[in-house]
Design an enzyme around this catalytic site. Structure first.
Site, PDB file in Angstrom:
ATOM      1  N   CYS A 156       0.810  -1.317   0.022  1.00 43.52           N
ATOM      2  CA  CYS A 156      -0.091  -0.129  -0.145  1.00 43.52           C
ATOM      3  C   CYS A 156       0.842   1.305   0.043  1.00 43.52           C
ATOM      4  O   CYS A 156       1.499   1.683  -0.978  1.00 43.52           O
ATOM      5  CB  CYS A 156      -0.965  -0.078   1.209  1.00 43.52           C
ATOM      6  SG  CYS A 156      -2.391   0.894   0.815  1.00 43.52           S
ATOM      7  N   HIS A 164      -3.818  -5.584   2.845  1.00 40.93           N
ATOM      8  CA  HIS A 164      -3.495  -5.791   4.126  1.00 40.93           C
ATOM      9  C   HIS A 164      -3.995  -7.398   4.497  1.00 40.93           C
ATOM     10  O   HIS A 164      -4.550  -7.789   3.651  1.00 40.93           O
ATOM     11  CB  HIS A 164      -4.097  -4.845   5.026  1.00 40.93           C
ATOM     12  CG  HIS A 164      -3.633  -3.260   4.427  1.00 40.93           C
ATOM     13  ND1 HIS A 164      -2.496  -2.986   4.707  1.00 40.93           N
ATOM     14  CD2 HIS A 164      -4.384  -2.370   3.840  1.00 40.93           C
ATOM     15  CE1 HIS A 164      -2.269  -1.946   3.969  1.00 40.93           C
ATOM     16  NE2 HIS A 164      -3.622  -1.493   3.511  1.00 40.93           N
TER      17      HIS A 164
END
Ligand code: GLN
Length: 234
Positions: free
Chosen positions: A95, A194
């Protein structure tokens, strides 16, 4: 332990919002099973990153505010990070870390956050919107499916020479349009997942450790480690 690997956790004290530290714990779990001692060091604002000092690197995600701080600081680490990457060093970037390895990221308030252009992608911003939810992708070379949870404002567009980590089967991925998710360049694996990604996708953890081991111990036999069973994924 027969082997040792040195892991750089890039800005682990700043980019730590999304539980990506779990990736380090998963690496430790599999490393122990492979008879490998993992020595982890957080490399943050006041630390130097020297390519030869590390066998593996991890770069997690975070909020725009912390990303901006890291963006300024990481420019001084850029030459050694690029050396590590170009030499085939294994790196996992999630990310915010993924965005910072690229050319730039336009934050949610329109601010341009410079990356280090180690990889040729760039990231734009969505207007008052985030991609949040479960995601499933498939790697087009191995056929492996990866599962995760995405939570990002950024819309990432891959550049020349970058392959996607996978094709989006469900969820949004890099930009919600071109059905790509994440990026692979040399031994750098990038993703918006995630969850953390390695807990749910043990094959990736195994792959990163094996790349690092074969690079550090070129004459050793890791056929047993290659056979290691991973935790069930879902
Ligand atoms: N701040 C970035 C975004 O919203 C990265 C978020 C993250 O690391 N989860 O796109």
């Amino acid at each position: 332990m027969t082997y040792q690997l040195r892991v750089a956790h890039l800005y682990g004290d700043l980019l730590n919002t999304y539980g990506d530290i779990g990736n380090i714990l998963v690496l430790q779990y599999y490393a122990k099973k492979m008879n490998v001692e993992l020595i982890t060091k957080v490399i943050s604002l006041d630390d130097q990153f020297t390519a030869n000092d590390f066998d593996l690197a991890f770069f997690g995600g975070g909020q725009d505010y912390e990303q901006l701080i890291v963006s300024h600081n990481i420019q001084q680490k850029k030459p050694e990070l690029i050396k590590f990457i170009e030499d085939g060093g294994p790196l996992l970037a999630i990310c915010g870390g993924y965005q910072l390895l690229g050319e730039y990221y336009i934050g949610a308030k329109g601010e341009k956050i410079a990356g280090i252009s180690a990889l040729p992608h760039h990231t734009k911003s969505q207007d008052n919107h985030r991609f949040i939810g479960d995601i499933e992708i498939q790697n087009q070379e191995t056929g492996q499916k990866y599962h995760g949870f995405e939570n990002h404002n950024g819309l990432t567009y891959l550049g020349t020479g970058e392959k996607a980590l996978g094709k989006v089967l469900s969820g949004h991925g890099n930009n919600g349009k071109d059905h790509t998710e994440g990026a692979i360049y040399k031994n750098v694996y990038c993703s918006y997942f995630h969850g953390p990604i390695l807990a749910r996708n043990g094959e990736l953890a195994k792959r990163l450790l094996l790349i690092a081991l074969k690079r550090r111990y070129p004459t050793a036999d890791f056929s047993q480690a290659e056979q290691l069973k991973i935790l069930p994924t879902y």
